[in-house]
Each structure stands twice: as C-alpha cells, then as structure tokens.
Design a protein around this motif. Structure first.
Motif, PDB file in Angstrom:
ATOM      1  N   SER A 278       0.766  -1.127  -0.062  1.00  0.00           N
ATOM      2  CA  SER A 278       0.044   0.109  -0.080  1.00  0.00           C
ATOM      3  C   SER A 278       0.920   1.077   0.033  1.00  0.00           C
ATOM      4  O   SER A 278       0.334   2.348   0.028  1.00  0.00           O
ATOM      5  CB  SER A 278      -1.036  -0.107   1.206  1.00  0.00           C
ATOM      6  OG  SER A 278      -0.282  -0.342   2.337  1.00  0.00           O
ATOM      7  N   ARG A 279       2.001   1.084   0.031  1.00  0.00           N
ATOM      8  CA  ARG A 279       3.085   2.148  -0.164  1.00  0.00           C
ATOM      9  C   ARG A 279       3.684   2.243  -1.534  1.00  0.00           C
ATOM     10  O   ARG A 279       4.322   3.253  -1.982  1.00  0.00           O
ATOM     11  CB  ARG A 279       4.104   2.194   1.136  1.00  0.00           C
ATOM     12  CG  ARG A 279       3.339   2.271   2.404  1.00  0.00           C
ATOM     13  CD  ARG A 279       4.507   2.489   3.334  1.00  0.00           C
ATOM     14  NE  ARG A 279       4.000   3.281   4.715  1.00  0.00           N
ATOM     15  CZ  ARG A 279       5.000   3.594   5.759  1.00  0.00           C
ATOM     16  NH1 ARG A 279       6.136   3.499   5.621  1.00  0.00           N
ATOM     17  NH2 ARG A 279       4.033   4.003   6.968  1.00  0.00           N
TER      18      ARG A 279
ATOM     19  N   ARG B  35       4.538   5.429  -3.421  1.00  0.00           N
ATOM     20  CA  ARG B  35       3.160   6.276  -3.725  1.00  0.00           C
ATOM     21  C   ARG B  35       3.392   7.459  -2.641  1.00  0.00           C
ATOM     22  O   ARG B  35       3.976   7.421  -1.567  1.00  0.00           O
ATOM     23  CB  ARG B  35       2.119   5.545  -3.164  1.00  0.00           C
ATOM     24  CG  ARG B  35       1.825   4.283  -4.285  1.00  0.00           C
ATOM     25  CD  ARG B  35       0.611   3.476  -3.734  1.00  0.00           C
ATOM     26  NE  ARG B  35       0.235   2.517  -4.729  1.00  0.00           N
ATOM     27  CZ  ARG B  35       0.637   1.568  -4.737  1.00  0.00           C
ATOM     28  NH1 ARG B  35       1.640   0.878  -4.024  1.00  0.00           N
ATOM     29  NH2 ARG B  35       0.304   0.276  -5.714  1.00  0.00           N
ATOM     30  N   GLU B  36       2.688   8.365  -2.747  1.00  0.00           N
ATOM     31  CA  GLU B  36       2.750   9.752  -2.137  1.00  0.00           C
ATOM     32  C   GLU B  36       1.611   9.404  -1.007  1.00  0.00           C
ATOM     33  O   GLU B  36       0.630   8.692  -0.932  1.00  0.00           O
ATOM     34  CB  GLU B  36       2.251  10.966  -2.851  1.00  0.00           C
ATOM     35  CG  GLU B  36       2.282  12.232  -2.055  1.00  0.00           C
ATOM     36  CD  GLU B  36       1.581  13.330  -2.833  1.00  0.00           C
ATOM     37  OE1 GLU B  36       1.709  14.607  -2.169  1.00  0.00           O
ATOM     38  OE2 GLU B  36       1.514  13.226  -4.013  1.00  0.00           O
ATOM     39  N   ARG B  37       1.885   9.946   0.389  1.00  0.00           N
ATOM     40  CA  ARG B  37       1.147   9.799   1.270  1.00  0.00           C
ATOM     41  C   ARG B  37       1.358  10.968   2.207  1.00  0.00           C
ATOM     42  O   ARG B  37       2.273  11.700   2.000  1.00  0.00           O
ATOM     43  CB  ARG B  37       1.353   8.382   2.041  1.00  0.00           C
ATOM     44  CG  ARG B  37       2.686   8.305   2.851  1.00  0.00           C
ATOM     45  CD  ARG B  37       2.780   6.831   3.408  1.00  0.00           C
ATOM     46  NE  ARG B  37       3.754   6.772   4.373  1.00  0.00           N
ATOM     47  CZ  ARG B  37       5.065   6.561   4.238  1.00  0.00           C
ATOM     48  NH1 ARG B  37       5.603   6.659   2.846  1.00  0.00           N
ATOM     49  NH2 ARG B  37       6.074   6.399   5.083  1.00  0.00           N
TER      50      ARG B  37
ATOM     51  N   SER C  57      -0.077  14.519   4.542  1.00  0.00           N
ATOM     52  CA  SER C  57      -1.049  15.658   4.467  1.00  0.00           C
ATOM     53  C   SER C  57      -0.582  16.590   3.324  1.00  0.00           C
ATOM     54  O   SER C  57       0.797  16.240   2.723  1.00  0.00           O
ATOM     55  CB  SER C  57      -1.095  16.217   5.786  1.00  0.00           C
ATOM     56  OG  SER C  57       0.240  16.974   5.866  1.00  0.00           O
TER      57      SER C  57
ATOM     58  N   SER D  91       4.582  15.507   3.009  1.00  0.00           N
ATOM     59  CA  SER D  91       4.509  14.201   2.421  1.00  0.00           C
ATOM     60  C   SER D  91       5.730  13.347   2.546  1.00  0.00           C
ATOM     61  O   SER D  91       6.746  14.021   3.086  1.00  0.00           O
ATOM     62  CB  SER D  91       3.990  14.287   1.056  1.00  0.00           C
ATOM     63  OG  SER D  91       5.176  14.789   0.338  1.00  0.00           O
ATOM     64  N   ASN D  92       5.547  12.043   2.237  1.00  0.00           N
ATOM     65  CA  ASN D  92       6.782  11.497   2.190  1.00  0.00           C
ATOM     66  C   ASN D  92       7.571  11.786   1.056  1.00  0.00           C
ATOM     67  O   ASN D  92       7.047  12.420  -0.051  1.00  0.00           O
ATOM     68  CB  ASN D  92       6.569   9.765   2.294  1.00  0.00           C
ATOM     69  CG  ASN D  92       5.756   9.555   1.021  1.00  0.00           C
ATOM     70  OD1 ASN D  92       4.523   9.887   0.782  1.00  0.00           O
ATOM     71  ND2 ASN D  92       6.272   8.358   0.494  1.00  0.00           N
TER      72      ASN D  92
ATOM     73  N   TYR E  81       8.412  10.618  -2.632  1.00  0.00           N
ATOM     74  CA  TYR E  81       7.841   9.563  -3.569  1.00  0.00           C
ATOM     75  C   TYR E  81       8.226   9.910  -4.794  1.00  0.00           C
ATOM     76  O   TYR E  81       8.815  10.714  -5.189  1.00  0.00           O
ATOM     77  CB  TYR E  81       6.340   9.655  -3.511  1.00  0.00           C
ATOM     78  CG  TYR E  81       5.809  11.253  -3.776  1.00  0.00           C
ATOM     79  CD1 TYR E  81       5.071  11.569  -5.239  1.00  0.00           C
ATOM     80  CD2 TYR E  81       5.637  12.247  -2.945  1.00  0.00           C
ATOM     81  CE1 TYR E  81       4.974  12.734  -5.614  1.00  0.00           C
ATOM     82  CE2 TYR E  81       5.213  13.619  -3.340  1.00  0.00           C
ATOM     83  CZ  TYR E  81       5.052  13.810  -4.771  1.00  0.00           C
ATOM     84  OH  TYR E  81       4.705  15.060  -5.061  1.00  0.00           O
TER      85      TYR E  81
ATOM     86  N   ASP F  10       2.307   5.257  10.419  1.00  0.00           N
ATOM     87  CA  ASP F  10       0.913   6.122  10.092  1.00  0.00           C
ATOM     88  C   ASP F  10      -0.040   5.014   9.533  1.00  0.00           C
ATOM     89  O   ASP F  10      -0.885   5.340   8.862  1.00  0.00           O
ATOM     90  CB  ASP F  10       1.211   7.163   8.933  1.00  0.00           C
ATOM     91  CG  ASP F  10       1.871   6.613   7.602  1.00  0.00           C
ATOM     92  OD1 ASP F  10       2.161   5.217   7.762  1.00  0.00           O
ATOM     93  OD2 ASP F  10       2.245   7.184   6.789  1.00  0.00           O
TER      94      ASP F  10
END
Length: 660
Positions: A186-187, A215-217, A219, A223-224, A226, A648
């Motif tokens: 999921s990342r 993937r971006e995750r 707020s 973000s991380n 990505y 998270d």
C-alpha cells in the motif's frame, strides 16, 4: 591536531599495505584455511564479517546474526528495512518519512557501517543523513544473505563501525536461470528481472534490473519522498586457475523523487549512484587472500520550488567520488593460529553547495556557494585466531588508521569464546573504536526554509574532535533439546560524541518566523549500555517460537539526561510455521517499543517525552513447485499510529517470484 604525513611516509605506508597483501608463504607446513573445509556446513552456520574469515556462528566471539535468503523470501522482504525487521538490537524506525535509521545498540545511525560484499556504500556524510537512505538503495533480488555484527568493529573496519556492521552479501552466479519478481504494498510497487548464467568457459555472469514506484502519502503540508527508483547490476566471475578467481561488478541506481515539505514548497530529489570495481581472490594450503579496487560515484541534485508559480526557492548540489583499494592475507601458522593481515587506502572527494567554499553557483537567479573537500585514509590491521585449547578460542586484533586531517589512530580488540560444554558457551569482547568527523560535519554551511514560518541554518565546526569509545560485552549461549537461547550485556562509553546543538530564536520582522541555528559540537561523554536476549523453541508439527528483548540505557554522562531517538525497551514475539512438503510457511509476530525518548516543542521550549507502541504483523508464503512462489502480508494489523515513531497505519503487501 596531528600533523599530516609527508609524501615519503605515505609512499612507505602504501608499500606496507601492498606488502601485507602479497606475503610469501614462508611458514611451517599447516592445515588449509578453514574456508576450504567449512563449505559443507549450512550458510546460516557461517559468518565472514565478524573476523574477515569464515567462522562458525557458534565459534565467533562477536555477537552476530545471519539473515539467509530463505529468511528474506519467507518475510517477502522487498527492501532491507523489511529484511532487518526481525533482527535483534537494530533500530530501523522511519525517519520522518525520508528514510530509515540503522542504529545498533543505541549508537547513532551514522555509527553503523553498511557494506555490500565488504565494500563501503555510504554516500551521504552528515550525521543526519548518513545511512538513512541506504536501506532503500539495495536490490533485494541480488542478495544472498545479510550478516550483522553488533558491537564496535573498528579494529577490523576502521571508522564508522562504532555500533556495528551490516554486510549485505550478494548472490554468486552458478546456473542458467531467469527470475522475475513483482511486489505490491500500500506504499509502493516493484518489478524486476534477474538473469544468471552457468559457467561458460571461464566466466559466469548475472544481471538484474528493478524499478520501484513509491506512492505519495501524508498531508498536503508534509508528505513522504515519492516517485521512482531504478536499479541495474552486472556481476561476473572468472576462474583464473584452480582456487583463483576474478570478480567484476557494475551497479547503478537512480532516484527521481519528490516531496511536499510545506504548504508553499516542494522539493525534487534527483540522485545517481554508480559503483564499479574488480576483485582478485584465491586460496592455497596456507589460507585465503584477496585484493580489490573499486570506485563509487554519487551525484545529488535537489531543487526546492514554490508550489504556486513553480519558481525556484533554493537548490542543493553534491558530488562524491570515492576510490578504495583494500585487501587481506590469511596464514595458518601451525594448527593453533590463523593470522590475518590486511590494509586499505581510500580517498573521498566531495563537492557540495552545503560545504563552505569560495566558488559560486547560479541557478534561476539564485546564488549559492560551492565548496569542496578531499580526505585520504589509509590503514593496516592484524588479527590472530588462536585456538588455545579445543574449548578456548582467543582473537586479538589491532588496527592503525591514518586520516590526512586528523592523523593516526590505533584501535584494538580482544574477543574470546570458551566452551563450557558441548552446548554451552561464554563469549566476551573488549575493545576501542573511533570515528573521525566527516567533511560535512567540519565545513557544513547550509540555509534552508522547510516551511513558511521556519528558517534553518546549519554550520560545521572545524574544531571537532574524533569520537572515541571503549566498549565491552559479555554473553552466554546454550542449546538444550528443542530450545536455544542467548543473553548479552553490552557497555559502550563514547567520548566527544558529535551532535548538532540547535538554538531556536523567534524573528518578528518583516513577518514572524522561527530561526533554528544548528552547529556541530562534541558532547563530553555518553554511555550506551544494556542487555540483549533471545530464546528459540521448536514446538513441533512445524511450529516454532522465537522471542527477543533489548533493554537500553543511553545517557549523556555530563547532564545525566537520556539521549533522544532511542527506546528503553524493545521486544518481539514470533510464531513461525514451516511445511516444506507443501511449500507453505507463515509468520505471526508482535513488536513492542516502549520508552522511546523524543523531544516535543512546547512554545519556545523542547520538552522530553516518551512514546510506546505495539504492532501485530503477519505474512504467509506459498511455493508452487520449484519455479513459482507468492506471499501475502499485513504489517501493523491493528492500524496503530504514532507521530513520534513515524507509524501511520496498516500496510498491505504481497508479491510473486517466478523462475524459468
């Protein structure tokens, strides 16, 4: 500060290193090195990192752990972070969504030496970024096993090994084979292919390619990192003669990543790393020998732009060129001594906008200085594996290191294993270690605006002193029937520990913001001590149980305050299942972290806090014949979150492996 060696002394040092690597075999008739005789044992019974020679895990005095290829496949580990999750005594927590720690026994991340086939891979050289990205920069499909040595190893590996060593050992091509992999979480998602050839004439080759899409995750404000990563590896082995080999390698990695680091700014990270080299190795009736020459190039080009309009607000440029020549020779002197002598010469050239300098760079109207630094290192080491009696092994080692900025340093270590009985052992180690400041820590000069209300200035300190430590550990290991266990007490006292001292100042005009001024400095003294314990038990019917626990007391000796970024207690309970007949394996485990010390900003003050979390995880792996396997896993099943520990939520993951 010790004066630099003259050119004549440097030439003599190089001659001494080369002489050590080509020692003639003028010794009494002896047994062949254990390397030639222990190949019959299982791979996970042998470790080569602890002493630079092959040793049985039970024999070596060092606290070691081997993660095999079977362990990696069973975990469905698509990166080193996943592969190291079950290892005892290593902190691999995420670092604010920009990488992972790799801290051993409470030491800092930059005090762990990470190697690939014994070669240094560090490319970032600040205390804050060293090793943070390296656990995500290895193609796991190329990995045969991972060896972890806990405790200072400076007497064999020099600076940077105050906490320990993680050595990633790659596969050697042996047969005609094509492997295809696909991972999904999921990342991120990964896809890759690996080709191997059996020996054709005198050569065997392997090559691999992998792409990763992260993937971006997070707020909109933070973000991380990505985007995409690409890996390409080419390895070859040539049989020169009986028991003589020539290995060549070429590794390339590219990162094209982005990160939204404020409401108004975003940064692009464009990184390239290339490593290539050649290694000659062999063995004779006296022992093993090898020498290698390798080169590493790393280029970092980062741009921060305003998210509205896309105008450039700052940029960051860095280039590293590293040249290393090293080697060793092992000699069996009689039946009781295995002598290993070796040396290293290394040069690291840095060019960076973060280093103080007189030159300038201009991009889109923004000017920044461009500084450079070149550091040269040389070393000689000597080790004796002395079998005092059939029950008692004693390993003294000593190393001389030279740094053209800080001069010479001598470190040593004495390790011993004593067999109390066939299935019980006492192990002990005592030694010294050191780490010289890097070019960035000495000459850093960086200004950054991570968000609209924060301005950061970080400055190097040319008066920094090397970190030095005295460490020891005492361990007991035993097996009885279906149960095995070990417990180790470790103690590491570090003088002149390097860290950043930060002063926060409010600036009201022209608009209110906080100015963070950070300067590298030495802490007078710090002590990291604690206990590591591990128990394994075979339950029967394919089930097994493993438990690990680490207690850590890390404090500043001057103030008595606990050091931040470290947990007081970490534990793991793992229930495993193996059914080889049907190709099925599964692992259910729970990790606990308690008393993780961090600082929280309250107004203008930083207040110490403790964080804790409990994480339940599961993975199942199924083999369908010899050519296809699949896995499915859930990390953090109960969907726990923690800002302090950078968790998270739940992560789903799965993947397939196909061989043709």
């Amino acid at each position: 500060m010790i004066a630099k060696l003259t050119k004549k002394k440097t030439a003599l040092l190089t001659a001494a290193v080369l002489g050590a690597l080509t020692l003639p075999a003028y010794a009494a008739e002896a047994n062949a090195n254990a390397d030639a005789d222990t190949v019959k044992v299982k791979a996970n019974d042998v470790v080569v990192t602890a002493s630079r020679t092959e040793q049985m895990v039970k024999e070596t005095p060092s606290s070691v752990e081997v993660i095999t290829r079977a362990d990696i496949d069973r975990m469905g580990a698509e990166n080193l972070v996943q592969a190291l999750r079950l290892a005892a005594g290593i902190d691999i927590h995420e670092n604010g969504m920009v990488g992972n720690q790799s801290a051993i026994r409470g030491m800092d991340t930059n005090q762990t030496l990470i190697l690939i086939d014994g070669r240094r891979i560090r490319t970032e050289n600040t205390s804050e970024t060293a090793n943070y990205y390296e656990l995500q920069r290895v193609n796991m499909d190329d990995v045969d096993r991972i060896e972890i040595v806990r405790g200072a190893a400076s007497s064999l590996y020099g600076a940077d090994a105050l906490g320990g060593v993680i050595n990633i050992i790659k596969k050697v091509p042996k047969e005609d084979k094509v492997g295809v992999l696909a991972d999904w979480t999921s990342r991120q998602k990964d896809g890759g292919i690996r080709l191997e050839t059996a020996k054709k004439g005198n050569w065997a080759f392997s090559s691999s390619f992998k792409t990763t899409d992260i993937r971006e995750r997070g707020s909109d404000a933070m973000s991380n990192m990505y985007g995409n990563k690409y890996f390409f590896d080419l390895d070859g082995r040539m049989d020169l003669a009986k028991n003589k080999w020539l290995d060549v390698f070429f590794d390339y990695m590219k990162e094209d990543l982005d990160m939204k680091d404020s409401l108004v700014q975003a940064t692009n990270y464009d990184h390239d790393r290339l490593s290539t080299g050649v290694k000659f190795s062999g063995r004779d009736h006296l022992g093993n020998y090898d020498m290698q020459l390798y080169y590493t190039y790393f280029n970092k080009d980062q741009e921060t732009r305003y998210r509205h309009g896309g105008n450039l607000s700052s940029f960051d440029k860095m280039r590293l060129d590293s040249y290393v020549f090293d080697g060793k020779r092992s000699l069996a002197l009689g039946d009781d001594h295995l002598l290993t002598v070796g040396g290293e010469y290394r040069q690291e050239d840095y060019e960076s906008t973060r280093i103080k300098g007189s030159g300038t760079m201009t991009r889109d109207g923004i000017t920044d200085h461009l500084g450079d630094s070149s550091m040269k290192y040389a070393a000689l080491y000597l080790q004796d594996e002395w079998t005092v009696t059939p029950k008692w092994l004693l390993i003294p080692s000593i190393r001389w290191d030279y740094n053209d900025t800080f001069g010479s340093e001598v470190t040593g270590k004495l390790g011993t294993t004593y067999k109390l009985s066939k299935n019980t052992r006492f192990k002990a180690n005592i030694g010294t270690a050191y780490r010289a400041p890097t070019a960035s820590e000495l000459f850093f000069s960086w200004q950054h605006t991570p968000n609209a209300i924060m301005e950061v200035h970080i400055n190097g300190n040319p008066d920094l002193k090397p970190e030095k430590s005295v460490n020891f550990d005492l361990g007991f290991e035993a097996e009885k029937g279906k149960t095995s266990g070990k417990v180790t007490y470790f103690h590491n006292k570090v003088d002149d520990l390097i860290h950043i001292h930060t002063v926060m100042t409010p600036v009201p005009m022209p608009h209110f913001h906080m100015l963070a001024n950070g300067t590298y400095e030495n802490v007078d003294s710090a002590t990291m001590q604690g206990v590591e314990a591990e128990v394994k038990h075979a339950l029967g019917a394919g089930f097994s149980l493993r438990g690990t626990y680490t207690y850590l007391d890390a404090k500043d000796d001057t103030t008595g305050a606990r050091l931040t970024g470290r947990a007081r207690h970490t534990a793991s309970l793992q229930l495993g299942y193996e059914d080889p007949k049907h190709g099925l394996s599964a692992l259910l485990w729970n990790d606990w972290t308690s008393g993780y010390r961090y600082e929280e900003s309250v107004g203008r003050r930083s207040v110490p806090r403790d964080a804790s979390i409990s994480l339940l995880n599961f993975v199942v792996n199924k083999k369908f014949g010899d050519r296809f396997s699949a896995y499915l896993g859930i990390d953090n099943i109960l969907d726990k979150t923690s800002d302090a520990l950078a968790y998270d939520g739940r992560i789903w993951r799965g993947g397939v492996r196909m061989t043709f």
